[in-house]
Write an enzyme that holds these catalytic residues in place. Structure first.
Site, mmCIF file in Angstrom:
data_model
loop_
_atom_site.group_PDB
_atom_site.id
_atom_site.type_symbol
_atom_site.label_atom_id
_atom_site.label_comp_id
_atom_site.label_asym_id
_atom_site.label_seq_id
_atom_site.Cartn_x
_atom_site.Cartn_y
_atom_site.Cartn_z
ATOM 1 N N ASP A 38 0.852 -1.184 0.000
ATOM 2 C CA ASP A 38 0.000 0.000 0.000
ATOM 3 C C ASP A 38 0.890 1.237 0.000
ATOM 4 O O ASP A 38 2.017 1.205 0.504
ATOM 5 C CB ASP A 38 -0.900 0.008 1.251
ATOM 6 C CG ASP A 38 -2.172 0.809 1.038
ATOM 7 O OD1 ASP A 38 -3.256 0.218 1.040
ATOM 8 O OD2 ASP A 38 -2.075 2.045 0.848
ATOM 9 N N CYS A 206 -19.516 0.555 0.011
ATOM 10 C CA CYS A 206 -19.808 0.038 -1.329
ATOM 11 C C CYS A 206 -21.197 0.321 -1.875
ATOM 12 O O CYS A 206 -21.346 0.710 -3.022
ATOM 13 C CB CYS A 206 -19.621 -1.475 -1.319
ATOM 14 S SG CYS A 206 -17.979 -1.948 -0.856
HETATM 15 P P1 NAD Z 1 -9.830 0.788 1.266
HETATM 16 O O1 NAD Z 1 -9.953 2.245 0.965
HETATM 17 O O2 NAD Z 1 -9.993 0.305 2.658
HETATM 18 O O3 NAD Z 1 -8.400 0.258 0.754
HETATM 19 C C1 NAD Z 1 -7.870 0.617 -0.490
HETATM 20 C C2 NAD Z 1 -6.379 0.845 -0.298
HETATM 21 O O4 NAD Z 1 -5.776 0.974 -1.573
HETATM 22 C C3 NAD Z 1 -6.033 2.134 0.461
HETATM 23 O O5 NAD Z 1 -5.329 1.810 1.654
HETATM 24 C C4 NAD Z 1 -5.164 2.925 -0.529
HETATM 25 O O6 NAD Z 1 -4.105 3.619 0.096
HETATM 26 C C5 NAD Z 1 -4.645 1.818 -1.424
HETATM 27 N N1 NAD Z 1 -4.190 2.293 -2.718
HETATM 28 C C6 NAD Z 1 -4.804 3.106 -3.613
HETATM 29 N N2 NAD Z 1 -4.038 3.259 -4.715
HETATM 30 C C7 NAD Z 1 -2.913 2.525 -4.511
HETATM 31 C C8 NAD Z 1 -1.742 2.264 -5.290
HETATM 32 N N3 NAD Z 1 -1.570 2.786 -6.504
HETATM 33 N N4 NAD Z 1 -0.773 1.485 -4.760
HETATM 34 C C9 NAD Z 1 -0.912 0.940 -3.527
HETATM 35 N N5 NAD Z 1 -2.003 1.126 -2.757
HETATM 36 C C10 NAD Z 1 -2.998 1.909 -3.238
HETATM 37 O O7 NAD Z 1 -10.868 0.042 0.300
HETATM 38 P P2 NAD Z 1 -11.624 -1.360 0.534
HETATM 39 O O8 NAD Z 1 -12.780 -1.194 1.437
HETATM 40 O O9 NAD Z 1 -10.617 -2.427 0.831
HETATM 41 O O10 NAD Z 1 -12.224 -1.584 -0.924
HETATM 42 C C11 NAD Z 1 -11.394 -1.901 -2.032
HETATM 43 C C12 NAD Z 1 -12.272 -2.189 -3.239
HETATM 44 O O11 NAD Z 1 -13.121 -3.308 -2.954
HETATM 45 C C13 NAD Z 1 -13.201 -1.033 -3.632
HETATM 46 O O12 NAD Z 1 -13.341 -1.007 -5.026
HETATM 47 C C14 NAD Z 1 -14.522 -1.418 -2.979
HETATM 48 O O13 NAD Z 1 -15.608 -0.883 -3.693
HETATM 49 C C15 NAD Z 1 -14.479 -2.938 -3.124
HETATM 50 N N6 NAD Z 1 -15.277 -3.651 -2.102
HETATM 51 C C16 NAD Z 1 -15.156 -3.358 -0.776
HETATM 52 C C17 NAD Z 1 -15.913 -4.074 0.152
HETATM 53 C C18 NAD Z 1 -15.850 -3.766 1.644
HETATM 54 O O14 NAD Z 1 -16.624 -4.375 2.397
HETATM 55 N N7 NAD Z 1 -14.987 -2.886 2.112
HETATM 56 C C19 NAD Z 1 -16.770 -5.090 -0.272
HETATM 57 C C20 NAD Z 1 -16.863 -5.374 -1.642
HETATM 58 C C21 NAD Z 1 -16.112 -4.639 -2.544
#
Ligand code: NAD
Length: 410
Positions: A38, A206
């Site tokens: 990350d 989401c």
């Molecule tokens: P989050 O914001 O908790 O984590 C995403 C991470 O990606 C962040 O820590 C950010 O710093 C990192 N990041 C962004 N660009 C980056 C890069 N170029 N290099 C390295 N790190 C990078 O998000 P999340 O809740 O884990 O969700 C991730 C995806 O999954 C989203 O598209 C979301 O819609 C989907 N999703 C989430 C859930 C949920 O319950 N949280 C459920 C289904 C789908």
């Protein structure tokens, strides 16, 4: 491509999806090295510490069992993505805040950034798995970005679309025993009985984002009526939160000015510390606008998080700018470290998250220390309303007949 032997997996994005999912893969595949990377240093530091950056029942044990063995968390994105045979992408895909599709379309900046990173460091073929929630045809677009930006000859990318279905709060249990092994999607209990509950409004990172994006996709395909249909889901959700605030205000003689109101729960649902799009933000803001003194207690949400949420504009939370400062202009907000502190001396209790512990309190003792009339607004329908009424509370419960006290005009 089929002959790739998987020795190393990298996951871009150490968030709610990347962290738990990779920890489970590492636990169950000790022969594979799994590295979660990350750009957010603080997050990676927390993943490597005793206090993980997210709360999920069972997660601590899984991480402790695999971390340092074959599970690693790192900010060295280039090294680990470059070395990996399989790269999972679980970066954030927030709603756009400016430009075409603002407020609806998915912002794919972070996704494209991740794809460019993969392309720039790949010297061998890789499988790229998209876990982020992205619009249809994104895999195709990413394929083009990968192909055009990789200078190493003979490198192939296989792109797999594996959108995440993780449910926060039960992520580990669901990963251990996935519902879909056994049943068709319609009987998936995360979609059925576990989600169809009365509430002050849905939240989480989401659902709203994905609906807005669906509306946008429908619009771009000239399906305006279909887009309006889905947009109404978000409108109804906003209405539900507003209606809850109006109900509190109306019941409390149309003024909450200078009244202490205990807000029980700030996370968007129980068993998580996640506050993204939590209905508690809109409810608290509504109460504060009318002059209430809000005392918030949540077993997992920190006071910093609450203050950040209450001073952040809509959609801004979904960007990795965690350094954003917030001013403590919210004089009428107090974040309490115990339920007693939140409820003592209050005029009303608003239950906004369905934490199990809220059901276990001694409400007679709570009532004795509240201002009268003492109100309970149960935004999750989890408390024993008959018992509360016996004690003397005026109780408002979602979708239930109104308390006689609330039926009268004042
Ligand atoms: P989050 O914001 O908790 O984590 C995403 C991470 O990606 C962040 O820590 C950010 O710093 C990192 N990041 C962004 N660009 C980056 C890069 N170029 N290099 C390295 N790190 C990078 O998000 P999340 O809740 O884990 O969700 C991730 C995806 O999954 C989203 O598209 C979301 O819609 C989907 N999703 C989430 C859930 C949920 O319950 N949280 C459920 C289904 C789908």
């Amino acid at each position: 491509m089929a002959d790739i032997l998987v020795k190393k997996i990298a996951c871009i994005g150490a968030g709610y999806v990347g962290g738990p999912t990779m920890a489970m893969i590492a636990l169950n595949c000790p022969e594979i090295e799994v590295v979660v990377v990350d750009i957010n240093e603080a997050r990676i530091k927390a993943w490597n510490s005793d206090k993980l950056p997210i709360y999920e029942p069972g997660l601590d044990e899984v991480v402790k069992a695999a971390r340092g063995r074959n599970l690693f968390f790192s900010t060295d994105t280039k090294k680990h993505v470059g070395e990996a045979d399989v790269v999972f992408v679980s970066v954030n895909t927030p709603t756009k805040t400016t430009g075409i599709g603002a407020g609806r379309a998915a912002d794919l900046t972070y996704w494209e950034g991740a794809a460019r990173l993969i392309a720039s460091v790949s010297t061998g073929s890789k499988i790229v798995v998209e876990k982020s929630t992205v619009p249809v045809k994104t895999a195709e677009a990413i394929g083009k970005v990968l192909k055009r930006n990789c200078s190493s000859p003979g490198v192939n990318f296989e792109i797999l679309s594996n959108p995440e279905f993780l449910a926060e709060g039960t992520a580990i249990e669901d990963l251990r025993k996935p519902d879909r092994v056994a049943h068709a999607i319609g009987t998936d209990s995360r979609i059925g009985p576990k989600f169809l509950n009365a509430s002050v409004g849905f939240g989480g990172s989401c659902f709203q984002k994905d609906i807005l994006n669906l509306c946008y996709v429908c619009e771009t395909l000239n399906l305006k009526e279909v887009a309006d249909y889905w947009a109404a889901v978000v409108t109804m959700n906003d209405y539900q939160k507003q209606r809850f605030v109006e109900r509190v205000l109306g019941a409390m003689f149309n003024t909450v000015a200078n009244k202490k109101i205990a807000v029980m729960g700030f996370a968007f649902k129980k068993d998580t510390g996640d506050t993204r799009e939590t209905p508690a933000i809109d409810v608290c803001k509504g109460l504060i606008r009318d002059g209430a003194k809000v005392s918030i207690f949540d077993p997992q949400v920190t006071s910093d998080q609450v203050f950040r949420d209450l001073s952040t504009s809509k959609f801004e939370w979904d960007r990795p700018d965690y350094s954003r400062s917030h001013t403590r202009i919210l004089d009428n907000v107090k974040v309490c470290s115990s339920p007693t502190e939140a409820m003592e001396g209050s005029h009303a209790i608003c239950v906004l998250t369905e934490w199990d512990e809220f059901k276990t309190y001694d409400y007679q003792a709570v009532y004795d220390k509240m201002c009268k009339p003492a109100f309970v607004f149960d935004g999750r329908n989890i408390l024993d309303h008959d018992k509360l009424r016996e004690i003397g509370f005026i109780v408002y419960a979602l979708g239930k007949p109104l308390d006689p006290f609330l039926q009268k005009n004042y």
